[in-house]
Every structure is written in C-alpha cells, then in structure tokens.
Design a protein around this motif. Sequence first.
Motif, PDB file in Angstrom:
ATOM      1  N   GLU A 179      13.959  -7.042  -9.345  1.00 18.83           N
ATOM      2  CA  GLU A 179      12.825  -6.720 -10.432  1.00 18.83           C
ATOM      3  C   GLU A 179      11.389  -7.319  -9.844  1.00 18.83           C
ATOM      4  N   LEU A 180      11.455  -8.135  -7.974  1.00 21.62           N
ATOM      5  CA  LEU A 180      10.536  -8.174  -8.322  1.00 21.62           C
ATOM      6  C   LEU A 180       9.513  -7.824  -7.054  1.00 21.62           C
ATOM      7  N   THR A 181      10.554  -6.653  -6.114  1.00 22.72           N
ATOM      8  CA  THR A 181       9.429  -5.570  -5.861  1.00 22.72           C
ATOM      9  C   THR A 181       9.717  -4.395  -6.779  1.00 22.72           C
ATOM     10  N   TYR A 182      10.122  -4.113  -7.906  1.00 23.88           N
ATOM     11  CA  TYR A 182       9.724  -2.995  -9.260  1.00 23.88           C
ATOM     12  C   TYR A 182       8.761  -3.556  -9.173  1.00 23.88           C
ATOM     13  N   MET A 183       8.252  -4.621  -9.804  1.00 25.60           N
ATOM     14  CA  MET A 183       6.921  -5.281 -10.217  1.00 25.60           C
ATOM     15  C   MET A 183       5.606  -4.970  -9.593  1.00 25.60           C
ATOM     16  N   GLY A 184       6.140  -5.083  -8.441  1.00 23.26           N
ATOM     17  CA  GLY A 184       4.989  -5.289  -7.278  1.00 23.26           C
ATOM     18  C   GLY A 184       5.073  -3.424  -7.764  1.00 23.26           C
ATOM     19  N   TYR A 185       5.388  -2.574  -7.070  1.00 28.69           N
ATOM     20  CA  TYR A 185       5.012  -0.940  -7.299  1.00 28.69           C
ATOM     21  C   TYR A 185       4.665  -0.674  -9.106  1.00 28.69           C
ATOM     22  N   LYS A 186       4.662  -1.429  -9.948  1.00 27.78           N
ATOM     23  CA  LYS A 186       4.738  -1.468 -11.772  1.00 27.78           C
ATOM     24  C   LYS A 186       3.662  -1.204 -11.705  1.00 27.78           C
ATOM     25  N   PHE A 187       2.442  -2.521 -10.784  1.00 27.55           N
ATOM     26  CA  PHE A 187       1.769  -2.807 -10.645  1.00 27.55           C
ATOM     27  C   PHE A 187       0.475  -1.941 -10.487  1.00 27.55           C
ATOM     28  N   GLU A 188       0.947  -0.995  -8.886  1.00 34.44           N
ATOM     29  CA  GLU A 188       0.247  -0.042  -8.837  1.00 34.44           C
ATOM     30  C   GLU A 188       0.087   0.948  -9.435  1.00 34.44           C
ATOM     31  N   GLN A 189       0.915   1.463 -10.564  1.00 35.26           N
ATOM     32  CA  GLN A 189       0.874   2.567 -11.092  1.00 35.26           C
ATOM     33  C   GLN A 189      -0.011   1.748 -12.448  1.00 35.26           C
ATOM     34  N   GLY A 229      -0.951   3.709   7.743  1.00 35.99           N
ATOM     35  CA  GLY A 229      -0.227   2.994   7.761  1.00 35.99           C
ATOM     36  C   GLY A 229      -0.363   3.314   6.503  1.00 35.99           C
ATOM     37  N   GLU A 230       1.283   2.784   5.032  1.00 40.58           N
ATOM     38  CA  GLU A 230       0.664   3.248   3.755  1.00 40.58           C
ATOM     39  C   GLU A 230      -0.266   2.337   3.311  1.00 40.58           C
ATOM     40  N   VAL A 231      -1.535   3.189   2.035  1.00 37.22           N
ATOM     41  CA  VAL A 231      -3.043   3.531   1.674  1.00 37.22           C
ATOM     42  C   VAL A 231      -2.201   2.813   0.215  1.00 37.22           C
ATOM     43  N   ASP A 232      -3.089   2.066  -0.603  1.00 34.24           N
ATOM     44  CA  ASP A 232      -2.080   1.739  -1.970  1.00 34.24           C
ATOM     45  C   ASP A 232      -2.960   3.077  -2.808  1.00 34.24           C
ATOM     46  N   CYS A 233      -4.221   3.224  -2.247  1.00 37.46           N
ATOM     47  CA  CYS A 233      -5.949   3.731  -2.926  1.00 37.46           C
ATOM     48  C   CYS A 233      -6.880   3.683  -3.011  1.00 37.46           C
ATOM     49  N   VAL A 248      -8.286   0.451  -1.237  1.00 36.69           N
ATOM     50  CA  VAL A 248      -8.005  -1.069  -1.397  1.00 36.69           C
ATOM     51  C   VAL A 248      -6.531  -0.904  -1.644  1.00 36.69           C
ATOM     52  N   GLU A 249      -5.891  -2.688  -1.316  1.00 35.61           N
ATOM     53  CA  GLU A 249      -5.134  -3.259  -1.295  1.00 35.61           C
ATOM     54  C   GLU A 249      -4.317  -3.904  -2.166  1.00 35.61           C
ATOM     55  N   LEU A 250      -3.399  -3.114  -3.294  1.00 30.33           N
ATOM     56  CA  LEU A 250      -2.813  -3.913  -4.762  1.00 30.33           C
ATOM     57  C   LEU A 250      -1.385  -4.935  -4.040  1.00 30.33           C
ATOM     58  N   LYS A 251      -1.572  -6.120  -4.373  1.00 24.34           N
ATOM     59  CA  LYS A 251      -0.812  -6.816  -4.684  1.00 24.34           C
ATOM     60  C   LYS A 251      -0.404  -7.834  -5.348  1.00 24.34           C
ATOM     61  N   THR A 252       1.286  -9.009  -5.811  1.00 22.56           N
ATOM     62  CA  THR A 252       1.480  -9.260  -6.978  1.00 22.56           C
ATOM     63  C   THR A 252       1.666 -10.105  -6.033  1.00 22.56           C
ATOM     64  N   THR A 253       1.563 -11.572  -7.002  1.00 21.05           N
ATOM     65  CA  THR A 253       1.843 -12.941  -6.891  1.00 21.05           C
ATOM     66  C   THR A 253       1.858 -13.632  -8.430  1.00 21.05           C
ATOM     67  N   ALA A 275      -3.633  -9.616   7.628  1.00 23.64           N
ATOM     68  CA  ALA A 275      -3.580  -8.604   8.549  1.00 23.64           C
ATOM     69  C   ALA A 275      -2.777  -7.462   8.127  1.00 23.64           C
ATOM     70  N   GLN A 276      -2.369  -6.950   7.180  1.00 19.82           N
ATOM     71  CA  GLN A 276      -2.237  -5.249   7.013  1.00 19.82           C
ATOM     72  C   GLN A 276      -3.092  -5.469   6.245  1.00 19.82           C
ATOM     73  N   SER A 277      -4.527  -5.083   5.499  1.00 14.11           N
ATOM     74  CA  SER A 277      -5.373  -4.507   6.038  1.00 14.11           C
ATOM     75  C   SER A 277      -6.583  -5.178   6.581  1.00 14.11           C
TER      76      SER A 277
HETATM   77  P1  A3P Z   1       4.251  -6.353  -4.154  1.00 16.94           P
HETATM   78  O1  A3P Z   1       2.295  -6.323  -2.279  1.00 16.94           O
HETATM   79  O2  A3P Z   1       2.926  -6.690  -4.976  1.00 16.94           O
HETATM   80  O3  A3P Z   1       4.099  -7.868  -2.952  1.00 16.94           O
HETATM   81  P2  A3P Z   1       2.199  -3.446  -0.006  1.00 16.94           P
HETATM   82  O4  A3P Z   1       2.376  -4.575  -1.336  1.00 16.94           O
HETATM   83  O5  A3P Z   1       2.602  -3.055   1.327  1.00 16.94           O
HETATM   84  O6  A3P Z   1       1.611  -2.284  -0.604  1.00 16.94           O
HETATM   85  O7  A3P Z   1       3.535  -2.826  -1.327  1.00 16.94           O
HETATM   86  C1  A3P Z   1       4.298  -2.739  -2.371  1.00 16.94           C
HETATM   87  C2  A3P Z   1       5.205  -3.393  -2.992  1.00 16.94           C
HETATM   88  O8  A3P Z   1       6.504  -2.947  -2.227  1.00 16.94           O
HETATM   89  C3  A3P Z   1       5.468  -4.866  -3.263  1.00 16.94           C
HETATM   90  O9  A3P Z   1       4.688  -4.987  -4.220  1.00 16.94           O
HETATM   91  C4  A3P Z   1       6.591  -5.269  -2.953  1.00 16.94           C
HETATM   92  O10 A3P Z   1       6.880  -4.966  -4.140  1.00 16.94           O
HETATM   93  C5  A3P Z   1       7.099  -4.068  -2.497  1.00 16.94           C
HETATM   94  N1  A3P Z   1       7.213  -4.144  -0.643  1.00 16.94           N
HETATM   95  C6  A3P Z   1       6.587  -3.669   0.373  1.00 16.94           C
HETATM   96  N2  A3P Z   1       7.451  -4.863   0.963  1.00 16.94           N
HETATM   97  C7  A3P Z   1       8.760  -5.460   0.483  1.00 16.94           C
HETATM   98  C8  A3P Z   1       9.193  -6.231   2.094  1.00 16.94           C
HETATM   99  N3  A3P Z   1       9.681  -6.003   2.999  1.00 16.94           N
HETATM  100  N4  A3P Z   1      10.879  -6.304   0.707  1.00 16.94           N
HETATM  101  C9  A3P Z   1      10.910  -5.813  -0.350  1.00 16.94           C
HETATM  102  N5  A3P Z   1       9.603  -5.776  -1.358  1.00 16.94           N
HETATM  103  C10 A3P Z   1       8.878  -4.697  -0.429  1.00 16.94           C
END
Ligand code: A3P
Length: 380
Positions: A179-189, A229-233, A248-253, A275-277
């Motif tokens: 669910e936390l992984t999903y939430m990271g993508y939902k934030f992008e949306q 590399g994949e870019v969020d927006c 812009v790189e989007l992140k949740t924490t 490092a990623q950005s």
């Molecule tokens: P978060 O960034 O909020 O953690 P990215 O941030 O690289 O654009 O990736 C988008 C989302 O993909 C992440 O949101 C996270 O939910 C998921 N993700 C990225 N790398 C992951 C990994 N190694 N394992 C699990 N989920 C990952």
Amino acid sequence: EREGPQDGPIKRQKSDPKAPLTLPVTASRYDAPFPFYRRPAEIGRFSLDAQRCYHGDARQLRYYAPPPTEGPSPGFDLRDGYPDRYVKRDEDVREGLDHLLRWVAQNRKELQAEDKGRPLNADFVTWRGHLTKILTTPYETRDGWLLAVSLFRGSLYVSEVETEAAREQREQRSDLLKELTYMGYKFEQYMCADTPDGTPDPSGVVNTNEAFCTVIRTRLGTHSLLFSGEVDCTDPRSPWPDPPSCYVELKTTKVMHSLAHRKNFYRQKMIKWWAQSFLPGVSRIVAGYRGPDGSVVGLESFETMKIFQLIREDPSCWKPAVCMNFCAAFLAFVKKVVTEDNPKLVHLFAWEPGHPISYTVHRDSDHIFLPDWYVETLSA
Ligand code: A3P
Ligand code: MG
Ligand code: MG
C-alpha cells in the motif's frame, strides 16, 4: 578537470597475483575533492504506455501542477483508489536494458563516434537507477547488488540482476508495504496534469506501466556515460526552462516531528533522493509528507544542488564527493576487468554490505543480456 582516486584502491585478493581483483567500498577511501561531472545533457526521450509498450516520443510526459495553496495540508488521500483503481506493472518480467537499447538502436545514426570507430560514442550505457545504487554503495548497510557487464563494440553495458535476497523481499512484501508503494504513485497523480495548464485528475487509475524516460549524456572523470531514467514530471513554470533542469522528482515520506527524525531522514533517505536526481541533472525534488492516515500533511521543495549544504553541517553524514569518487573508481575497475569485446561474455559484479566488490565471469548463456536484435542492428 579534477580526478578522484581511480585505480588506486583496486586490490588483489590474498596478495596472490592470479587472484581476481576486488574494489573496496569504504567511504573514507573516497573522501577526496569532488570529481569532474559534466553538466548532464538530454539527448533523447521515450515513453512506455499503459500496456508497457515503447514509443520513441514524450507522450507520457506529465506536467507539474501543485495545489494552488502551498499551505500546510493539500488534502490528498494517498490511500484513495487502492486497490481497485491500481494497475501494477508485472515485476516478474525482467526487462533489462531492452527499452533503452531500443532507443539507442533507433537513434544510432546520431550517436556514432567519429574518430574511435565504435558505433556508440559512450564508454558506459546503463539505467540511471543502476548508477544511483553505485553512488550510494559506500553508505549502504542493508541491500547488496549484482550488476552484469558486457563489452560490445567499444561500449560497456551495465544491467542489474536481481539478488536472491531482493527477490525474496519482493515476493514476501507485506500488505502495508504494497500500500505504501501505491501511495508513492498516487502522490504523483495528485501533483501532475496531462497538459501544461491542466489540473490533476485523482479520479483516474494509477497505472505503473506508464513511464516517461529521459536519455542523458554526461561524463564522470574520464568516463563518458549514456543513461536513461524515468522522470516524474516537467515544471512548465520552472526557473530553469530547459530539460533536464525543468524536471521535478516527486517523493513521499513519513511526516517528521523531531529534529532527530529529520537528521535521520537526511542520513538515510536523502542520499538516495539526491543521487537519483543529481545524476540526470533534475534540479528539484518535491516531498509530500505522509500522515499516519495516508493524507499528505505538507509539501516541501528541495533544490538538488543545495542538498550539499543541508547535510554539510552533520559531520557524520554522507558526502556527495565520496559517492561520485566511488562511482568513478567503480567504472575504472569495470574498464580494467572487462576487456574482451564480446556481447555473449558477461562479468557479474557483486557487492554485499561489509565486503569489497568482487566479480565472476560467465561464458554460458544464462546471464547474457544484450538481445540478438540489438547486436545485429549495431553490427550492421
Ligand atoms: P516514493 O518516491 O514516494 O517512494 P520514484 O520516486 O523513483 O519516482 O518512484 C515512484 C514510486 O515507486 C515510489 O514512491 C515508490 O512508491 C515506488 N518505488 C520506487 N522504487 C521502489 C523500490 N525499490 N521498491 C518499492 N517501491 C518503489
Ligand atoms: Mg518516478
Ligand atoms: Mg518519484
């Protein structure tokens, strides 16, 4: 042009001249001035659609569209749509470098080296994510890695192989983690629109097959790099209007309530964000702080180039120069070890926390990762 330590730390195991070389990862060995890193240039773009099909264009690029009031609570519910409006990419499909190779093959005319007689003007071809793992290695205490390398027509291709431990972790991922992984993508949306002046549509489906990728050319010390590399927006109102700076790189924490928590976040998580950005020259990272109920309780924007200053005050924190010098040393190590030009020969570089980097040689077909269609296209 300044150089970090390169061949220096490479060691032979058990001081036996026939034993394979290893590379130490200890951070203090790489604590030297920041090495030369050329400003990353975008040389191409491609997209992966909802079915994970490749397109040689920017159709999946999204536009940064933060909520109008950058107040304390934007009112995002990151759990919304889980799991009914969630299409997850099939992680059992090992894509390797394939999408990037497809871009290279389609753009090979523009990539030709004029003097060196190789089809590609790059020492290394890889994913940005693999380089991120290399950069953070001197400070990593938990997860090891495996990187497969083949030398083909003068360029070294680096492709990650999933470790046994990573596969187990992936297969046993808890419901909470899913669910936390999903939430990271939902934030992008919640933060992105489909057009430069559009507004986000959180009623849609979150589909992790979709991706927009930038292709970057740069140089670290003596190593020319081509990576994607994949870019969020992209931010249509960015003060730096050109790619890759406008991305812009989007992140949740998790929301932080104490100074100790923030310090820990800088030490553990910020290194990965930086490092990623930093590698592709993405100039801004926007964090969404997640409350215990899955709502976003605040946003914070970080300038990638200013993260140096944030962490410099903590002497026991990670250092960007160590990450970059280590990466340069690792690339030099790879160049020294992999010298036979052969797409069917794979050197597997392995690292586990607490150990130096070692490698094994594979002439069997198990680890070959450069597809025949690619080898044929670049040989023509
Ligand atoms: P978060 O960034 O909020 O953690 P990215 O941030 O690289 O654009 O990736 C988008 C989302 O993909 C992440 O949101 C996270 O939910 C998921 N993700 C990225 N790398 C992951 C990994 N190694 N394992 C699990 N989920 C990952
Ligand atoms: Mg992303
Ligand atoms: Mg992101």
